[in-house]
Design a protein around this motif. Structure first.
Motif, PDB file in Angstrom:
ATOM      1  N   VAL A  56       0.854  -1.193   0.000  1.00 42.14           N
ATOM      2  CA  VAL A  56       0.000   0.000   0.000  1.00 42.14           C
ATOM      3  C   VAL A  56       0.882   1.232   0.000  1.00 42.14           C
ATOM      4  N   CYS A  57       0.522   2.186  -0.858  1.00 36.45           N
ATOM      5  CA  CYS A  57       1.153   3.494  -0.884  1.00 36.45           C
ATOM      6  C   CYS A  57       0.072   4.483  -0.436  1.00 36.45           C
ATOM      7  N   HIS A  58       0.190   4.962   0.787  1.00 36.15           N
ATOM      8  CA  HIS A  58      -0.893   5.722   1.438  1.00 36.15           C
ATOM      9  C   HIS A  58      -0.680   7.223   1.247  1.00 36.15           C
ATOM     10  N   GLN A  59      -1.354   7.770   0.224  1.00 40.29           N
ATOM     11  CA  GLN A  59      -1.258   9.191  -0.093  1.00 40.29           C
ATOM     12  C   GLN A  59      -2.480   9.978   0.357  1.00 40.29           C
ATOM     13  N   ALA A  60      -3.581   9.302   0.629  1.00 41.27           N
ATOM     14  CA  ALA A  60      -4.824   9.994   0.964  1.00 41.27           C
ATOM     15  C   ALA A  60      -4.669  10.766   2.269  1.00 41.27           C
ATOM     16  N   ALA A  61      -4.988  12.053   2.240  1.00 40.99           N
ATOM     17  CA  ALA A  61      -4.877  12.872   3.447  1.00 40.99           C
ATOM     18  C   ALA A  61      -5.535  14.222   3.211  1.00 40.99           C
ATOM     19  N   MET A  62      -5.892  14.856   4.292  1.00 39.54           N
ATOM     20  CA  MET A  62      -6.280  16.260   4.286  1.00 39.54           C
ATOM     21  C   MET A  62      -5.019  17.051   4.603  1.00 39.54           C
ATOM     22  N   VAL A  63      -4.642  17.970   3.721  1.00 38.46           N
ATOM     23  CA  VAL A  63      -3.324  18.597   3.814  1.00 38.46           C
ATOM     24  C   VAL A  63      -3.424  20.093   4.074  1.00 38.46           C
ATOM     25  N   GLY A  64      -2.287  20.718   4.362  1.00 37.51           N
ATOM     26  CA  GLY A  64      -2.200  22.160   4.515  1.00 37.51           C
ATOM     27  C   GLY A  64      -2.488  22.637   5.925  1.00 37.51           C
ATOM     28  N   LEU A  65      -2.301  23.941   6.115  1.00 40.68           N
ATOM     29  CA  LEU A  65      -2.482  24.515   7.444  1.00 40.68           C
ATOM     30  C   LEU A  65      -3.950  24.623   7.831  1.00 40.68           C
ATOM     31  N   GLY A  66      -4.836  24.760   6.849  1.00 39.37           N
ATOM     32  CA  GLY A  66      -6.269  24.814   7.140  1.00 39.37           C
ATOM     33  C   GLY A  66      -6.671  26.062   7.888  1.00 39.37           C
ATOM     34  N   ASN A  67      -7.652  25.922   8.779  1.00 42.53           N
ATOM     35  CA  ASN A  67      -8.232  27.058   9.493  1.00 42.53           C
ATOM     36  C   ASN A  67      -7.982  26.964  10.992  1.00 42.53           C
ATOM     37  N   GLY A  68      -6.713  26.934  11.377  1.00 46.93           N
ATOM     38  CA  GLY A  68      -6.379  26.861  12.793  1.00 46.93           C
ATOM     39  C   GLY A  68      -6.849  25.551  13.389  1.00 46.93           C
ATOM     40  N   VAL A  69      -7.630  25.632  14.472  1.00 48.94           N
ATOM     41  CA  VAL A  69      -8.161  24.416  15.090  1.00 48.94           C
ATOM     42  C   VAL A  69      -9.628  24.204  14.746  1.00 48.94           C
ATOM     43  N   ALA A  70     -10.207  25.094  13.945  1.00 54.98           N
ATOM     44  CA  ALA A  70     -11.639  24.979  13.637  1.00 54.98           C
ATOM     45  C   ALA A  70     -11.958  23.680  12.911  1.00 54.98           C
ATOM     46  N   ALA A  72     -10.068  20.868  13.176  1.00 58.11           N
ATOM     47  CA  ALA A  72      -9.231  19.836  13.794  1.00 58.11           C
ATOM     48  C   ALA A  72      -9.881  18.460  13.714  1.00 58.11           C
ATOM     49  N   ALA A  73     -11.178  18.382  13.989  1.00 60.44           N
ATOM     50  CA  ALA A  73     -11.847  17.074  13.986  1.00 60.44           C
ATOM     51  C   ALA A  73     -11.815  16.445  12.595  1.00 60.44           C
ATOM     52  N   GLU A  74     -11.954  17.275  11.559  1.00 56.85           N
ATOM     53  CA  GLU A  74     -11.921  16.751  10.193  1.00 56.85           C
ATOM     54  C   GLU A  74     -10.523  16.252   9.836  1.00 56.85           C
ATOM     55  N   ASN A  79      -7.132  11.919   8.446  1.00 57.72           N
ATOM     56  CA  ASN A  79      -5.734  11.489   8.456  1.00 57.72           C
ATOM     57  C   ASN A  79      -5.467  10.354   9.437  1.00 57.72           C
ATOM     58  N   ASP A  80      -5.948  10.499  10.668  1.00 57.06           N
ATOM     59  CA  ASP A  80      -5.593   9.518  11.695  1.00 57.06           C
ATOM     60  C   ASP A  80      -6.591   8.362  11.786  1.00 57.06           C
ATOM     61  N   LEU A  81      -7.881   8.667  11.813  1.00 51.58           N
ATOM     62  CA  LEU A  81      -8.856   7.573  11.763  1.00 51.58           C
ATOM     63  C   LEU A  81      -8.699   6.802  10.455  1.00 51.58           C
ATOM     64  N   GLY A  82      -8.514   7.532   9.355  1.00 53.92           N
ATOM     65  CA  GLY A  82      -8.331   6.861   8.068  1.00 53.92           C
ATOM     66  C   GLY A  82      -7.141   5.925   8.065  1.00 53.92           C
ATOM     67  N   ASP A 158       8.199  17.978  16.767  1.00 50.48           N
ATOM     68  CA  ASP A 158       7.639  19.108  17.516  1.00 50.48           C
ATOM     69  C   ASP A 158       6.524  19.734  16.679  1.00 50.48           C
ATOM     70  N   PRO A 159       5.434  19.001  16.428  1.00 45.43           N
ATOM     71  CA  PRO A 159       4.365  19.520  15.564  1.00 45.43           C
ATOM     72  C   PRO A 159       3.726  20.773  16.161  1.00 45.43           C
ATOM     73  N   ARG A 160       3.505  21.785  15.292  1.00 49.76           N
ATOM     74  CA  ARG A 160       3.054  23.077  15.797  1.00 49.76           C
ATOM     75  C   ARG A 160       1.720  23.535  15.228  1.00 49.76           C
ATOM     76  N   ASN A 161       1.010  22.649  14.553  1.00 42.89           N
ATOM     77  CA  ASN A 161      -0.356  22.929  14.128  1.00 42.89           C
ATOM     78  C   ASN A 161      -1.102  21.607  14.015  1.00 42.89           C
ATOM     79  N   VAL A 162      -2.389  21.675  13.764  1.00 39.62           N
ATOM     80  CA  VAL A 162      -3.234  20.475  13.761  1.00 39.62           C
ATOM     81  C   VAL A 162      -2.774  19.488  12.687  1.00 39.62           C
ATOM     82  N   TYR A 163      -2.536  19.992  11.486  1.00 40.67           N
ATOM     83  CA  TYR A 163      -2.094  19.111  10.411  1.00 40.67           C
ATOM     84  C   TYR A 163      -0.823  18.373  10.796  1.00 40.67           C
ATOM     85  N   ALA A 164       0.140  19.101  11.358  1.00 37.82           N
ATOM     86  CA  ALA A 164       1.399  18.479  11.757  1.00 37.82           C
ATOM     87  C   ALA A 164       1.176  17.389  12.796  1.00 37.82           C
TER      88      ALA A 164
END
Length: 333
Positions: A56-70, A72-74, A79-82, A158-164
């Motif tokens: 498996v080559c797992h590329q599927a993800a929601m990427v980028g900085l997004g909208n802060g923590v608004a 976060a659940a998505e 990314n993680d549940l998937g 040292d992840p500094r945002n939700v995506y990280a």
């Protein structure tokens, strides 16, 4: 090998599919863009897709900085549940080879050296400093401005945002799967990937996409901070070849191996904007002094481990890649 590529219709995934096919493998695309049921969070669908698969080559993800923590659940869901659903299904199906689309964002800030105290790790930048235009991190011990360098895979996370945070969690899930099953897992920690099929400017697109979209509208690219923040811009075809190299490697069983995946040529965001403006024949960039709180100042890769252990090296130079990217047709979403 018969390789399931999650996110195989996306920006990076579609290039991975082409690279696998060119190397004699049989890629199978699993992507919600082509089938609304093809969600990695769907246990039944992913179990069906894994039938007869070697890797498996797992590329599927929601990427980028997004909208802060608004959102976060998505991010955590996609990314993680998937990833959790995927590795559980792989364990059940007996698939024992995984390559994960990792990210350099797991490091937070890059590597810094203080002239007095050597290598140090600065804390998050403060709003007061950013508002005042003080963008460079300083030594946490003496307050002197630091010199940025290349970060290697042994640097602490040292992840500094939700995506990280979600990208680091994906690595932990892949490592747990490898230990539990005796499988081999590789995380390719992508740096700033650009190239054909990059999506248009959305809250989740990369800075190169924002700049190109502005130029397409006849507008000047808006460069945040002072434009001197350093990144490693790596072409998508080189990233795709790194995935092939990782799939074909004799990876250690029962463990996760992480590899920085960058061009090895640090560039500033200002340089990127100017190169695209020149290639597009558009207006010169405007440096705005604006900032995004979740951004780090400098993060550039030492990709020597990927080169030495897997025999990979990038083929597309910065100037050539920017000219091609400027001409490429952007895609939606």
């Amino acid at each position: 090998m018969r390789v399931l590529v999650t996110g195989g219709a996306g920006f990076i995934g579609s290039h991975v599919v082409e690279a696998l096919r060119a190397s004699g493998h049989e890629p199978l695309v699993y992507d919600v863009r082509e089938d609304l049921g093809a969600d990695v969070r769907n246990p039944a669908a992913i179990a069906r897709a894994l039938a007869g698969v070697d890797a498996v080559c797992h590329q599927a993800a929601m990427v980028g900085l997004g909208n802060g923590v608004a959102d976060a659940a998505e991010y955590v869901s996609r990314n993680d549940l998937g990833t959790a659903v995927l590795v559980a299904a792989m364990a059940q199906a007996g698939v024992r080879r995984l390559v994960l689309a990792g990210s350099m964002v797991v490091y937070g800030e890059g590597r810094y050296a203080c002239p007095r105290h050597g290598v140090v790790r600065p804390g998050p930048r403060s709003v007061a400093d950013l508002d005042a235009g003080r963008f460079e991190p300083v030594c946490p011990r003496c307050g002197v401005e630091l010199s940025p360098g290349l970060v290697d895979e042994d640097a602490p996370a040292d992840p500094r945002n939700v995506y990280a945070a979600t990208k680091l969690a994906q690595e932990h899930l892949a490592a747990a799967w490898a230990r539990s099953t005796g499988g081999s897992a590789v995380s390719l920690r992508y740096h700033n990937v650009y190239g054909p099929r990059m999506p248009r400017d959305t809250p989740y697109a990369g800075v190169a996409s924002f700049f190109r979209s502005a130029l397409a509208r006849g507008q000047a690219p808006r460069v945040f901070e002072d434009g001197r923040q350093r990144r490693d811009f790596v072409h998508v075809r080189d990233v795709a070849e790194a995935n092939v190299a990782a799939l074909e490697a004799d990876a250690a069983a029962g463990a996760l191996a992480a590899y920085n995946t960058g061009s090895g040529e640090p560039r500033t965001v200002g340089e990127l904007a100017r190169a695209l403006a020149t290639a597009c024949g558009g207006p010169e960039p405007v440096v705005t002094g604006e900032y995004r709180l979740g951004d780090v100042r400098h993060i550039t890769a030492d990709s020597s481990r990927l080169r030495s252990e897997l025999g990979w090296k990038p083929q597309v130079g910065f100037a050539e890649g920017m000219r091609e990217f400027a001409r490429a047709e952007p895609r939606e979403g």
